[in-house]
Design a protein around this motif. Structure first.
Motif, PDB file in Angstrom:
ATOM      1  N   GLN A 193       0.745  -1.188  -0.106  1.00  0.00           N
ATOM      2  CA  GLN A 193       0.043  -0.046   0.126  1.00  0.00           C
ATOM      3  C   GLN A 193       0.791   1.189   0.147  1.00  0.00           C
ATOM      4  N   VAL A 194       0.433   2.532  -0.352  1.00  0.00           N
ATOM      5  CA  VAL A 194       0.943   3.672  -0.601  1.00  0.00           C
ATOM      6  C   VAL A 194      -0.042   4.607   0.225  1.00  0.00           C
ATOM      7  N   TYR A 195       0.490   5.322   1.216  1.00  0.00           N
ATOM      8  CA  TYR A 195      -0.311   6.044   1.976  1.00  0.00           C
ATOM      9  C   TYR A 195      -0.045   7.640   1.337  1.00  0.00           C
ATOM     10  N   THR A 196      -1.041   8.394   1.024  1.00  0.00           N
ATOM     11  CA  THR A 196      -0.910   9.673   0.435  1.00  0.00           C
ATOM     12  C   THR A 196      -0.657  10.815   1.216  1.00  0.00           C
ATOM     13  N   GLY A 197      -0.922  10.371   2.452  1.00  0.00           N
ATOM     14  CA  GLY A 197      -1.015  11.432   3.537  1.00  0.00           C
ATOM     15  C   GLY A 197       0.333  12.128   3.886  1.00  0.00           C
ATOM     16  N   ALA A 201      -4.417   5.582 -10.621  1.00  0.00           N
ATOM     17  CA  ALA A 201      -4.597   5.138 -12.027  1.00  0.00           C
ATOM     18  C   ALA A 201      -5.861   4.643 -12.310  1.00  0.00           C
ATOM     19  N   LYS A 202      -6.650   4.262 -11.282  1.00  0.00           N
ATOM     20  CA  LYS A 202      -8.091   3.567 -11.305  1.00  0.00           C
ATOM     21  C   LYS A 202      -8.989   4.583 -11.492  1.00  0.00           C
ATOM     22  N   SER A 203      -8.692   5.603 -10.523  1.00  0.00           N
ATOM     23  CA  SER A 203      -9.919   6.729 -10.205  1.00  0.00           C
ATOM     24  C   SER A 203      -9.490   7.801 -11.000  1.00  0.00           C
ATOM     25  N   HIS A 204      -8.116   8.355 -11.403  1.00  0.00           N
ATOM     26  CA  HIS A 204      -7.731   9.351 -11.973  1.00  0.00           C
ATOM     27  C   HIS A 204      -8.046  10.615 -11.315  1.00  0.00           C
ATOM     28  N   TYR A 223      -4.916   5.107   1.712  1.00  0.00           N
ATOM     29  CA  TYR A 223      -4.148   4.063   1.448  1.00  0.00           C
ATOM     30  C   TYR A 223      -4.471   3.625  -0.009  1.00  0.00           C
ATOM     31  N   MET A 224      -3.813   3.423  -0.872  1.00  0.00           N
ATOM     32  CA  MET A 224      -3.984   2.823  -2.120  1.00  0.00           C
ATOM     33  C   MET A 224      -2.993   1.765  -2.585  1.00  0.00           C
ATOM     34  N   ASP A 225      -3.580   0.782  -3.585  1.00  0.00           N
ATOM     35  CA  ASP A 225      -2.690  -0.130  -3.948  1.00  0.00           C
ATOM     36  C   ASP A 225      -1.486   0.405  -4.694  1.00  0.00           C
ATOM     37  N   SER A 226      -0.263   0.021  -4.351  1.00  0.00           N
ATOM     38  CA  SER A 226       0.814   0.554  -4.790  1.00  0.00           C
ATOM     39  C   SER A 226       1.074   0.512  -6.373  1.00  0.00           C
ATOM     40  N   ALA A 227       0.215  -0.516  -6.930  1.00  0.00           N
ATOM     41  CA  ALA A 227       0.195  -0.687  -8.433  1.00  0.00           C
ATOM     42  C   ALA A 227      -0.531   0.366  -9.026  1.00  0.00           C
ATOM     43  N   ASN A 228      -1.423   0.965  -8.398  1.00  0.00           N
ATOM     44  CA  ASN A 228      -2.165   2.129  -8.937  1.00  0.00           C
ATOM     45  C   ASN A 228      -1.619   3.427  -8.686  1.00  0.00           C
TER      46      ASN A 228
END
Length: 103
Positions: free
Chosen positions: A52-56, A65-68, A79-84
């Motif tokens: 996971q990647v935490y953007t905060g 990449a999924k939600s743009h 948190y988002m999947d690091s692949a995205n």
């Protein structure tokens, strides 16, 4: 059949049985080793899949990449999947690639 001949035949039988037992043991050992390797690989793949990647706390602009949608440093994170995760050098770059700011 004399005693020496019987003893010789018995020795051959015991030797053959020992060879068969050793071959079976090696085969089982190889199978166990292979099973362990498969389990380890599966475990590693699962660990990779859940990164996971935490953007905060990131000091970069990160797009999903999924939600743009992109997130800038200092915003509330998630948190988002690091692949995205897509990293941008500026908001203008993110927008030029079709991403919009988080609301």
């Amino acid at each position: 059949m004399d005693a020496a001949e019987k003893s010789s035949q018995e020795t051959v039988r015991v030797s053959q049985a020992a060879s068969i037992s050793e071959a079976q043991s090696l085969s089982n050992s190889e199978k166990a080793s292979n099973d362990n390797a498969v389990a380890t690989t599966a475990s590693q793949n699962n660990a990779t899949d859940t990164t996971q990647v935490y953007t905060g706390t990131s000091q970069q602009i990160i797009g999903n990449a999924k939600s743009h949608i992109y997130h800038v440093p200092g915003q509330a994170g998630y948190y988002m999947d690091s692949a995205n995760a897509i990293y941008f050098g500026s908001e203008a770059e993110a927008q030029a690639n079709g991403y919009r700011a988080q609301r």
